[in-house]
Design an enzyme around this catalytic site. Structure first.
Site, PDB file in Angstrom:
ATOM      1  N   GLU A 184      -5.314  -4.670  10.427  1.00 40.65           N
ATOM      2  CA  GLU A 184      -4.460  -3.689  10.702  1.00 40.65           C
ATOM      3  C   GLU A 184      -4.736  -2.617  12.080  1.00 40.65           C
ATOM      4  OE1 GLU A 184      -2.109  -2.507   6.941  1.00 40.65           O
ATOM      5  OE2 GLU A 184      -4.199  -1.258   6.937  1.00 40.65           O
TER       6      GLU A 184
ATOM      7  N   ASN B  86       1.003  -1.135   0.099  1.00 39.36           N
ATOM      8  CA  ASN B  86      -0.039  -0.136  -0.010  1.00 39.36           C
ATOM      9  C   ASN B  86       0.915   1.170   0.024  1.00 39.36           C
ATOM     10  OD1 ASN B  86      -1.916   1.965   0.512  1.00 39.36           O
ATOM     11  ND2 ASN B  86      -2.410   1.517   2.588  1.00 39.36           N
TER      12      ASN B  86
ATOM     13  N   GLY C  41       2.436   2.584  10.743  1.00 40.79           N
ATOM     14  CA  GLY C  41       3.459   3.733  10.323  1.00 40.79           C
ATOM     15  C   GLY C  41       4.012   4.049  11.608  1.00 40.79           C
TER      16      GLY C  41
ATOM     17  N   LYS D 248       0.324   4.270  -0.296  1.00 38.76           N
ATOM     18  CA  LYS D 248      -0.500   5.378   0.131  1.00 38.76           C
ATOM     19  C   LYS D 248      -0.372   6.467  -1.017  1.00 38.76           C
ATOM     20  CE  LYS D 248      -0.209   3.478   4.531  1.00 38.76           C
ATOM     21  NZ  LYS D 248      -0.047   3.538   5.979  1.00 38.76           N
TER      22      LYS D 248
ATOM     23  N   HIS E 252      -9.305   1.243   4.504  1.00 32.95           N
ATOM     24  CA  HIS E 252      -8.043   1.413   5.243  1.00 32.95           C
ATOM     25  C   HIS E 252      -8.376   2.557   6.475  1.00 32.95           C
ATOM     26  CE1 HIS E 252      -4.259   2.967   6.431  1.00 32.95           C
ATOM     27  NE2 HIS E 252      -3.940   1.663   5.685  1.00 32.95           N
TER      28      HIS E 252
ATOM     29  N   GLU F 105      -7.052   4.816   7.706  1.00 27.84           N
ATOM     30  CA  GLU F 105      -6.752   6.401   7.190  1.00 27.84           C
ATOM     31  C   GLU F 105      -7.969   6.922   6.640  1.00 27.84           C
ATOM     32  OE1 GLU F 105      -3.048   5.777   5.257  1.00 27.84           O
ATOM     33  OE2 GLU F 105      -2.115   5.263   6.975  1.00 27.84           O
TER      34      GLU F 105
HETATM   35  P1  PGA Z   1       2.614   0.564   7.465  1.00 26.45           P
HETATM   36  O1  PGA Z   1       1.598   0.744   7.006  1.00 26.45           O
HETATM   37  O2  PGA Z   1       3.371  -0.845   6.906  1.00 26.45           O
HETATM   38  O3  PGA Z   1       3.686   1.793   7.109  1.00 26.45           O
HETATM   39  O4  PGA Z   1       2.852   0.292   9.059  1.00 26.45           O
HETATM   40  C1  PGA Z   1       0.550  -0.441   6.916  1.00 26.45           C
HETATM   41  C2  PGA Z   1      -0.693   0.226   6.195  1.00 26.45           C
HETATM   42  O5  PGA Z   1      -1.204   1.207   6.709  1.00 26.45           O
HETATM   43  O6  PGA Z   1      -1.212  -0.612   5.228  1.00 26.45           O
END
Ligand code: PGA
Length: 256
Positions: A171, A11, A177, A13, A99, A101
């Protein structure tokens, strides 16, 4: 070897530009030529403007391309939205839905996520539907209640048409992140819980459904996470932008 084929999805983003994508695709291609990835399915999910570029660069590598979001509506006066039919028309096989976010920053509700899952499955896309609790929810002991609400919103789809194309990604929001991954045991417990929620709609479909872990997956923790019986691969954010890291994670999934 697990009965479910491992899946690793990157992903990206909102991180990409034409030139750096070319470098990443070139590195992925040469990495894939060196190593056999027969036991893992690999997907990359760049931002919308780069989906065509990804498809052109990766078409003969076996790596599939996915979008990061989709509209629940088929068409109409929805400025800035992209339909499932458009994503499929472009040659994408996958889409990420719900997701965290998008849930937090764009206000997507469980009902929105369920509608997007239905729209995407209806157009023949493979769907990665994301769920996960926040830190406060985990600390207050609400993890199972939150996941029940989030998973139940779309879980019936695993027993419907195209249900075998539905993948769930667990997640935990506090692990995304942050560099702070869930422990393999904690993730396994949660994955088992999610599979049990899916099984309410069909034991066989739930047993076949892939459940990915996402949240600070790195080459250093991937093998341990993917060795767990209910963890079928990963949804990878930051590490998917670094070719060697992403390839190492794919290899860890192939070997699990
Ligand atoms: P990350 O993000 O691996 O940077 O923690 C995962 C995601 O949000 O899909």
């Amino acid at each position: 070897m697990k009965s479910r084929k491992a899946l690793v999805a990157g992903n990206w983003k909102m991180n990409a530009d034409i030139v750096s994508n070319e470098h990443l695709f070139t590195s992925l291609r040469s990495g894939l030529e060196r190593t056999s990835m027969a036991h893992v399915e690999i997907v990359v999910c760049p931002p919308f403007p780069y989906l065509g570029q990804a498809i052109a660069w990766l078409s003969d590598t076996g790596v599939a391309v996915g979008a990061q979001n989709v509209s629940a509506s088929p068409n109409g006066a929805l400025t800035g939205e992209v339909s499932a039919a458009m994503i499929a028309d472009l040659g994408c096989a996958w889409v990420i839905v719900g997701h965290s976010e998008r849930r937090t920053l764009c206000g997507e509700s469980d009902a929105d996520v369920a509608a997007k899952v239905a729209a995407a499955l209806g157009q023949g896309l493979n769907v990665i539907a994301c769920v996960g609790e926040s830190l406060a929810e985990r600390e207050q002991g609400h993890t199972e209640a939150v996941l029940t609400r989030q998973v139940d919103a779309f879980a019936a789809a695993i027993a419907g048409p195209g249900g075998e194309r539905l993948v769930v990604a667990y997640e935990p929001v506090w692990a995304i992140g942050t560099g702070r991954s869930a422990s393999s045991e904690m993730a396994q417990d949660t994955h088992r819980f999610i599979r049990a929620r899916l099984a309410r709609h069909g034991a066989e479909a739930a047993d076949k459904a892939r459940i990915l872990y996402g949240g600070s997956v790195k080459p250093s923790n991937a093998s341990s996470l993917f060795s767990m019986p209910d963890i079928d691969g990963g949804l990878i954010g930051g590490a998917s932008l670094v070719a060697d890291d992403f390839l190492n994670i794919c290899q860890a999934a192939a070997a699990a």
